[in-house]
Every structure is written in structure tokens, then in C-alpha cells.
Design a protein around this motif. Sequence first.
Motif, PDB file in Angstrom:
ATOM      1  N   PRO A  82       0.785  -1.363   0.122  1.00  0.00           N
ATOM      2  CA  PRO A  82       0.103  -0.105   0.068  1.00  0.00           C
ATOM      3  C   PRO A  82       1.012   1.667   0.322  1.00  0.00           C
ATOM      4  N   PRO A  83       0.791   1.961  -0.820  1.00  0.00           N
ATOM      5  CA  PRO A  83       1.194   3.506  -0.732  1.00  0.00           C
ATOM      6  C   PRO A  83       1.334   4.367   0.522  1.00  0.00           C
ATOM      7  N   THR A  84       1.679   4.321   1.719  1.00  0.00           N
ATOM      8  CA  THR A  84       1.305   4.669   2.731  1.00  0.00           C
ATOM      9  C   THR A  84       2.706   5.044   3.231  1.00  0.00           C
ATOM     10  N   VAL A  85       2.645   5.844   4.234  1.00  0.00           N
ATOM     11  CA  VAL A  85       3.737   6.160   4.769  1.00  0.00           C
ATOM     12  C   VAL A  85       5.195   5.146   5.359  1.00  0.00           C
ATOM     13  N   GLU A  86       4.893   4.081   6.003  1.00  0.00           N
ATOM     14  CA  GLU A  86       5.872   3.766   5.914  1.00  0.00           C
ATOM     15  C   GLU A  86       6.013   2.911   4.961  1.00  0.00           C
ATOM     16  N   THR A  87       5.496   1.949   3.909  1.00  0.00           N
ATOM     17  CA  THR A  87       6.178   1.980   2.928  1.00  0.00           C
ATOM     18  C   THR A  87       7.314   2.389   2.251  1.00  0.00           C
ATOM     19  N   CYS A  88       6.612   4.311   2.301  1.00  0.00           N
ATOM     20  CA  CYS A  88       7.631   4.924   1.421  1.00  0.00           C
ATOM     21  C   CYS A  88       9.205   4.812   2.939  1.00  0.00           C
ATOM     22  N   ASN A  89       9.052   5.082   4.057  1.00  0.00           N
ATOM     23  CA  ASN A  89      10.137   4.757   5.035  1.00  0.00           C
ATOM     24  C   ASN A  89      10.776   3.743   4.285  1.00  0.00           C
ATOM     25  N   LEU A  90      10.547   2.406   4.523  1.00  0.00           N
ATOM     26  CA  LEU A  90      11.488   1.085   4.461  1.00  0.00           C
ATOM     27  C   LEU A  90      12.225   1.716   3.067  1.00  0.00           C
ATOM     28  N   LEU A  91      11.267   1.595   1.914  1.00  0.00           N
ATOM     29  CA  LEU A  91      12.214   2.405   0.344  1.00  0.00           C
ATOM     30  C   LEU A  91      13.425   3.392   0.670  1.00  0.00           C
ATOM     31  N   SER A  92      12.778   4.320   1.653  1.00  0.00           N
ATOM     32  CA  SER A  92      14.078   5.022   2.023  1.00  0.00           C
ATOM     33  C   SER A  92      14.834   4.514   2.679  1.00  0.00           C
ATOM     34  N   LYS A  93      14.592   3.297   3.534  1.00  0.00           N
ATOM     35  CA  LYS A  93      16.171   2.546   4.021  1.00  0.00           C
ATOM     36  C   LYS A  93      16.469   1.559   3.158  1.00  0.00           C
ATOM     37  N   GLN A  94      15.950   0.833   2.096  1.00  0.00           N
ATOM     38  CA  GLN A  94      15.955   0.135   1.447  1.00  0.00           C
ATOM     39  C   GLN A  94      17.564   0.612   0.886  1.00  0.00           C
ATOM     40  N   LEU A  95      17.214   2.098   0.008  1.00  0.00           N
ATOM     41  CA  LEU A  95      17.583   3.039  -0.986  1.00  0.00           C
ATOM     42  C   LEU A  95      19.295   3.271  -0.561  1.00  0.00           C
ATOM     43  N   PHE A  96      18.977   3.542   1.026  1.00  0.00           N
ATOM     44  CA  PHE A  96      20.164   4.018   1.641  1.00  0.00           C
ATOM     45  C   PHE A  96      21.267   3.577   1.748  1.00  0.00           C
ATOM     46  N   TYR A  97      20.907   1.641   2.286  1.00  0.00           N
ATOM     47  CA  TYR A  97      21.504   0.524   2.551  1.00  0.00           C
ATOM     48  C   TYR A  97      21.649   0.309   1.027  1.00  0.00           C
ATOM     49  N   THR A  98      21.746   0.611   0.450  1.00  0.00           N
ATOM     50  CA  THR A  98      21.582  -0.056  -0.988  1.00  0.00           C
ATOM     51  C   THR A  98      23.044   0.422  -1.390  1.00  0.00           C
ATOM     52  N   ARG A  99      22.576   1.885  -1.536  1.00  0.00           N
ATOM     53  CA  ARG A  99      24.015   2.662  -2.137  1.00  0.00           C
ATOM     54  C   ARG A  99      25.269   2.330  -0.980  1.00  0.00           C
ATOM     55  N   LEU A 100      24.582   2.190   0.063  1.00  0.00           N
ATOM     56  CA  LEU A 100      25.968   1.947   1.375  1.00  0.00           C
ATOM     57  C   LEU A 100      27.181   0.990   1.030  1.00  0.00           C
ATOM     58  N   ALA A 101      25.773   0.174   0.067  1.00  0.00           N
ATOM     59  CA  ALA A 101      25.997  -1.502   0.117  1.00  0.00           C
ATOM     60  C   ALA A 101      27.342  -1.010  -1.116  1.00  0.00           C
ATOM     61  N   SER A 102      26.889  -0.504  -2.234  1.00  0.00           N
ATOM     62  CA  SER A 102      27.720  -0.456  -3.000  1.00  0.00           C
ATOM     63  C   SER A 102      28.823   0.677  -3.349  1.00  0.00           C
ATOM     64  N   ILE A 103      29.619   1.149  -1.994  1.00  0.00           N
ATOM     65  CA  ILE A 103      31.015   2.474  -1.696  1.00  0.00           C
ATOM     66  C   ILE A 103      31.802   0.916  -2.413  1.00  0.00           C
ATOM     67  N   PRO A 104      32.215  -0.233  -1.442  1.00  0.00           N
ATOM     68  CA  PRO A 104      33.209  -1.053  -2.048  1.00  0.00           C
ATOM     69  C   PRO A 104      33.295  -1.026  -3.272  1.00  0.00           C
ATOM     70  N   GLY A 105      32.247  -1.478  -4.161  1.00  0.00           N
ATOM     71  CA  GLY A 105      32.035  -1.478  -6.045  1.00  0.00           C
ATOM     72  C   GLY A 105      32.646  -0.141  -6.341  1.00  0.00           C
ATOM     73  N   ARG A 106      32.124   0.924  -5.971  1.00  0.00           N
ATOM     74  CA  ARG A 106      32.425   1.705  -6.311  1.00  0.00           C
ATOM     75  C   ARG A 106      34.102   2.915  -6.251  1.00  0.00           C
ATOM     76  N   TYR A 107      34.280   2.319  -5.317  1.00  0.00           N
ATOM     77  CA  TYR A 107      35.813   2.874  -4.483  1.00  0.00           C
ATOM     78  C   TYR A 107      36.870   1.714  -4.789  1.00  0.00           C
ATOM     79  N   GLU A 108      36.552   1.144  -4.899  1.00  0.00           N
ATOM     80  CA  GLU A 108      37.122  -0.275  -6.423  1.00  0.00           C
ATOM     81  C   GLU A 108      37.191  -0.145  -7.809  1.00  0.00           C
TER      82      GLU A 108
END
Length: 163
Positions: A82-108
Amino acid sequence: MSDHTFGKTLRSPSHFFHFALSLSLSLCQKHSSISFSQAMALTFKLAQLQSKATQASQLVSKHAPLYYKQLLEQNKHYIQDPPTVETCNLLSKQLFYTRLASIPGRYEAFHKEMDYVKHIWKNLNELKIEDACVATLFGLECFAWYCAGEIVGRGFTITGYYV
């Protein structure tokens, strides 16, 4: 003239014309360098601008809901239910941690690029003219974007900051 009066004045084209005419007359009185014909030309331009703005507003209000529905229909596979605030918060956290996980590849990748630049720098005699021209153009483009950013940061002035 207060903001309240200004808002009332622009409710209809005839009110706008009267407002623009009174503005033109007050311009003539305050600035003796402005002739009445110049003030009337300004009034006419203001009336044209108001008419075009009204047309654009009507066009947007007429077509915006249809465009909105089409946009949502075309991209419904991206919408989370459902398009709720909780879903948006979850997606925001997923985006943040996905970007965080991509740092080693970018560093390389950054280190590979730096190694390539070091290799080119050590072997300048093997450098082709085409590669040197591309690097020069890239440097000029970076400088141009820097200058554009400086101009925007100064409030679109080329000569300096407003003081």
C-alpha cells in the motif's frame, strides 16, 4: 497598495486593465523619464502577459489530471502497495543501505581509473593525439560547468556578487 488590494484587483481582465492603467499613471508620475505612451505600452504588455498566463493555467488545469493518470498507469509496476508512509520509510531505508553497500564497488572502480591515469601519465610518449584531445576537451567541459555553477551561485551575474 497592499497585498490584499492587489489580489482583489486581478480577479478579472477588466480589473487587471484598470490596475495596469493606474500602475502606468503612477509610473509616469514617479519617474519623469517614462512617457505616457511608454507606460501605456507597458500596460498593454502586462495585459498580454496576464492573458497568456491565464491561458497556460487553463491548459494545465485541463490536461494535468489526464497526464497524471497516464503517468501512473505507465509506471504502475514501480508503485508499492500500500502507498503509505511506512512503505515510503521502508523504501527510503532500502535505498540508503543499497547505496551504502555499493561503496566498495565504486571505490574499486575509482582505483582502477586512477591506476589507468597513472599508467598514461608514466607513458606519455605512447599517448595518442586523439586521447590527448579527448582529455583536454573533458577538462574544458569540467571548467565550463564550474564557471556555470559559479554564475548560478552568484545569482546569475557574471561580474560578481551582489553587495
